[in-house]
Enzyme design. Structure first.
Site, PDB file in Angstrom:
ATOM      1  N   ARG A 118       1.556   6.501  10.042  1.00  0.00           N
ATOM      2  CA  ARG A 118       1.155   5.315   9.942  1.00  0.00           C
ATOM      3  C   ARG A 118      -0.443   5.156   9.953  1.00  0.00           C
ATOM      4  O   ARG A 118      -0.894   4.125   9.896  1.00  0.00           O
ATOM      5  CB  ARG A 118       1.667   4.259  11.203  1.00  0.00           C
ATOM      6  CG  ARG A 118       2.923   4.089  11.274  1.00  0.00           C
ATOM      7  CD  ARG A 118       3.749   3.639  10.115  1.00  0.00           C
ATOM      8  NE  ARG A 118       5.266   3.505  10.116  1.00  0.00           N
ATOM      9  CZ  ARG A 118       5.869   4.362   9.754  1.00  0.00           C
ATOM     10  NH1 ARG A 118       5.293   5.635   9.025  1.00  0.00           N
ATOM     11  NH2 ARG A 118       7.277   4.546  10.250  1.00  0.00           N
ATOM     12  N   SER A 135       8.467  -3.184  12.770  1.00  0.00           N
ATOM     13  CA  SER A 135       8.100  -2.578  14.175  1.00  0.00           C
ATOM     14  C   SER A 135       6.791  -3.228  14.711  1.00  0.00           C
ATOM     15  O   SER A 135       5.479  -3.081  13.904  1.00  0.00           O
ATOM     16  CB  SER A 135       8.279  -1.179  14.332  1.00  0.00           C
ATOM     17  OG  SER A 135       9.333  -0.893  13.531  1.00  0.00           O
ATOM     18  N   GLU A 192       1.465  -1.807  15.712  1.00  0.00           N
ATOM     19  CA  GLU A 192       1.290  -1.377  14.517  1.00  0.00           C
ATOM     20  C   GLU A 192       0.847  -2.708  13.337  1.00  0.00           C
ATOM     21  O   GLU A 192      -0.074  -2.289  12.411  1.00  0.00           O
ATOM     22  CB  GLU A 192       2.667  -0.821  13.985  1.00  0.00           C
ATOM     23  CG  GLU A 192       2.967  -0.487  12.462  1.00  0.00           C
ATOM     24  CD  GLU A 192       4.330   0.200  12.239  1.00  0.00           C
ATOM     25  OE1 GLU A 192       4.806   0.965  12.987  1.00  0.00           O
ATOM     26  OE2 GLU A 192       4.772  -0.052  11.212  1.00  0.00           O
TER      27      GLU A 192
HETATM   28  C1  FAD Z   1      11.542  -6.391   8.013  1.00  0.00           C
HETATM   29  C2  FAD Z   1      10.512  -5.471   8.046  1.00  0.00           C
HETATM   30  C3  FAD Z   1      10.736  -4.133   7.959  1.00  0.00           C
HETATM   31  C4  FAD Z   1      10.028  -3.138   7.998  1.00  0.00           C
HETATM   32  N1  FAD Z   1      10.010  -1.817   7.836  1.00  0.00           N
HETATM   33  C5  FAD Z   1       9.097  -0.947   7.824  1.00  0.00           C
HETATM   34  C6  FAD Z   1       9.435   0.667   7.897  1.00  0.00           C
HETATM   35  O1  FAD Z   1      10.632   0.973   7.581  1.00  0.00           O
HETATM   36  N2  FAD Z   1       8.602   1.387   7.863  1.00  0.00           N
HETATM   37  C7  FAD Z   1       7.269   0.997   7.716  1.00  0.00           C
HETATM   38  O2  FAD Z   1       6.207   1.919   7.761  1.00  0.00           O
HETATM   39  N3  FAD Z   1       6.900  -0.250   7.785  1.00  0.00           N
HETATM   40  C8  FAD Z   1       7.786  -1.348   7.756  1.00  0.00           C
HETATM   41  N4  FAD Z   1       7.520  -2.652   7.972  1.00  0.00           N
HETATM   42  C9  FAD Z   1       6.120  -3.036   7.812  1.00  0.00           C
HETATM   43  C10 FAD Z   1       5.328  -3.251   6.440  1.00  0.00           C
HETATM   44  O3  FAD Z   1       6.516  -3.574   5.481  1.00  0.00           O
HETATM   45  C11 FAD Z   1       4.691  -2.342   5.965  1.00  0.00           C
HETATM   46  O4  FAD Z   1       3.562  -1.550   6.696  1.00  0.00           O
HETATM   47  C12 FAD Z   1       4.115  -2.336   4.470  1.00  0.00           C
HETATM   48  O5  FAD Z   1       3.683  -0.986   3.872  1.00  0.00           O
HETATM   49  C13 FAD Z   1       3.050  -3.190   4.538  1.00  0.00           C
HETATM   50  O6  FAD Z   1       2.891  -3.527   3.261  1.00  0.00           O
HETATM   51  P1  FAD Z   1       2.405  -5.119   2.869  1.00  0.00           P
HETATM   52  O7  FAD Z   1       2.180  -5.060   1.269  1.00  0.00           O
HETATM   53  O8  FAD Z   1       2.878  -6.174   3.199  1.00  0.00           O
HETATM   54  O9  FAD Z   1       0.986  -5.211   3.528  1.00  0.00           O
HETATM   55  P2  FAD Z   1       0.119  -6.181   4.186  1.00  0.00           P
HETATM   56  O10 FAD Z   1       0.876  -6.638   5.317  1.00  0.00           O
HETATM   57  O11 FAD Z   1      -0.162  -7.268   3.208  1.00  0.00           O
HETATM   58  O12 FAD Z   1      -1.272  -5.550   4.631  1.00  0.00           O
HETATM   59  C14 FAD Z   1      -1.183  -4.511   5.651  1.00  0.00           C
HETATM   60  C15 FAD Z   1      -2.688  -3.985   5.784  1.00  0.00           C
HETATM   61  O13 FAD Z   1      -2.979  -3.002   4.400  1.00  0.00           O
HETATM   62  C16 FAD Z   1      -3.879  -3.628   3.669  1.00  0.00           C
HETATM   63  N5  FAD Z   1      -3.746  -3.592   2.300  1.00  0.00           N
HETATM   64  C17 FAD Z   1      -2.907  -4.037   1.457  1.00  0.00           C
HETATM   65  N6  FAD Z   1      -3.125  -3.916   0.073  1.00  0.00           N
HETATM   66  C18 FAD Z   1      -4.207  -3.227   0.210  1.00  0.00           C
HETATM   67  C19 FAD Z   1      -5.109  -2.873  -0.788  1.00  0.00           C
HETATM   68  N7  FAD Z   1      -4.687  -3.098  -2.208  1.00  0.00           N
HETATM   69  N8  FAD Z   1      -6.183  -2.132  -0.638  1.00  0.00           N
HETATM   70  C20 FAD Z   1      -6.496  -2.120   0.687  1.00  0.00           C
HETATM   71  N9  FAD Z   1      -5.929  -2.382   1.667  1.00  0.00           N
HETATM   72  C21 FAD Z   1      -4.635  -3.022   1.521  1.00  0.00           C
HETATM   73  C22 FAD Z   1      -4.421  -5.052   4.372  1.00  0.00           C
HETATM   74  O14 FAD Z   1      -5.685  -5.219   4.275  1.00  0.00           O
HETATM   75  C23 FAD Z   1      -3.565  -4.979   5.759  1.00  0.00           C
HETATM   76  O15 FAD Z   1      -4.836  -4.526   6.576  1.00  0.00           O
HETATM   77  C24 FAD Z   1       8.375  -3.506   8.210  1.00  0.00           C
HETATM   78  C25 FAD Z   1       8.163  -5.040   8.070  1.00  0.00           C
HETATM   79  C26 FAD Z   1       9.158  -5.777   7.913  1.00  0.00           C
HETATM   80  C27 FAD Z   1       8.776  -7.414   8.019  1.00  0.00           C
END
Ligand code: FAD
Length: 303
Positions: A169, A220, A290
């Site tokens: 992560r 998580s 996380e």
């Molecule tokens: C129901 C559910 C299930 C999930 N299951 C998993 C799983 O199985 N495994 C897992 O790893 N995660 C899981 N997650 C967490 C999440 O989906 C992941 O961490 C995902 O990769 C986050 O992507 P996001 O686009 O939503 O990022 P955001 O939540 O919008 O941002 C997360 C971070 O990334 C940064 N960021 C985003 N885009 C950029 C960019 N272009 N440049 C620089 N920084 C950036 C943001 O500034 C922030 O700090 C889950 C979440 C939910 C709600």
């Protein structure tokens, strides 16, 4: 200010509530929410913010964040319209705003293997790379070859896989909050489409059965502590269903906190602190969050 931003990009929302843009459905207003349609628009907005000394926060799908009820000052740049995706032989190049589910589906349609495990992660490519998202034994680092990003000097640069410094992560982008991921390329291996489809359906079912997807949540809450599972520790502390305000430890999966309706950001913060203290007292294990926490006037932190 609004007019100056509108000269750079058409999608400018003022005082937009970020609860509309996070999967927890929590978060107050930001001064300006900008959803660029092109990388050029993104670069223009980022240089304008820097020039004017305005705080700039990047969000993908908001699935790994808690935004405070005070919101976020300055500009929030949401990447979800940057969804160009191209397939060339065994490689797929995806814009930062491409949903991981779309990336996985594209791989499947083209008979390319290596991404099935990520199909249910509800984030974007950018958020996935930032977090090195992973599930069921697969991580984004396994197939990613390069990422193009915007540096602090507004140059578009490229990182190789090794230069991402991926670990559980974690990626190098967490050390450089000013870098913005623009697109990533994945190199995959030819696979059997029917077998991949079967695996994807099975993993999505597993996810649906285990996770409280009926309530807003951010996945998580805590990282997996070495040698333990966060959800099991929380369950063993009898915290299943524990609720503060509208925030609850999911009754279905203790590793998730859910918004039971009308949760305030402070409910989530207090619940996380309560869980952490209880688990530490019982087992001597410190849970590391996380999700990232954003608050008006402050830099983002891990809770
Ligand atoms: C129901 C559910 C299930 C999930 N299951 C998993 C799983 O199985 N495994 C897992 O790893 N995660 C899981 N997650 C967490 C999440 O989906 C992941 O961490 C995902 O990769 C986050 O992507 P996001 O686009 O939503 O990022 P955001 O939540 O919008 O941002 C997360 C971070 O990334 C940064 N960021 C985003 N885009 C950029 C960019 N272009 N440049 C620089 N920084 C950036 C943001 O500034 C922030 O700090 C889950 C979440 C939910 C709600």
């Amino acid at each position: 200010m609004r007019n100056r931003l509108l000269a750079l990009t058409p999608n400018v929302l003022e005082q937009e509530n970020l609860s509309n843009h996070t999967t927890l459905k929590i978060g107050g207003p930001c001064d300006y929410l900008i959803i660029p349609d092109t990388v050029e628009e993104l670069i223009n907005v980022v240089s304008f913010a820097k020039e004017q000394g305005i705080r700039l926060t990047v969000l993908g799908n908001g699935s790994n964040v808690l935004v405070d009820d005070s919101g976020i000052d300055g500009i929030v740049l949401k990447t979800t319209n940057l969804k160009t995706i191209t397939v060339e032989g065994n490689t797929i190049t995806a814009g930062t705003g491409v949903r991981l589910s779309t990336l996985c589906e594209t791989a499947l349609q083209n008979g390319l293997n290596g991404l099935c495990e990520l199909s249910g992660v509800p984030g974007t490519v950018g958020g996935g790379v930032y977090m090195n998202a992973g599930a069921y034994g697969g991580e984004i680092k396994d197939t990613l070859t390069t990422t193009r990003y915007l540096s602090e000097t507004f140059e578009v640069k490229t990182l190789t896989n090794e230069e991402h410094e991926f670990s559980y992560r974690k990626s190098v982008f967490q050390k450089h909050p000013e870098w913005i991921i623009l697109e990533s390329t994945f190199t995959l291996t030819p696979g059997n489409r029917e077998e991949m489809k079967k695996k994807t359906v099975e993993l999505l079912k597993k996810r649906n059965d285990a996770q409280p997807l009926e309530y807003p949540n951010a996945g998580s809450t805590f990282k997996r502590p070495e040698g333990y599972f966060a959800g099991k520790l929380i369950d063993d502390c009898k915290l299943r269903g524990c609720q503060i305000g509208g925030a609850q430890v999911s009754e279905k999966h203790c590793g998730f906190l859910v918004n039971k309706g009308g949760a305030a950001s402070k409910d989530v913060v207090k619940l996380i602190q309560h869980i952490r203290n209880t688990v530490e007292d019982a087992f001597g294990v410190t849970l590391e969050a996380e999700i990232r926490y954003y608050k008006r006037g402050e830099d983002s932190v891990r809770l």
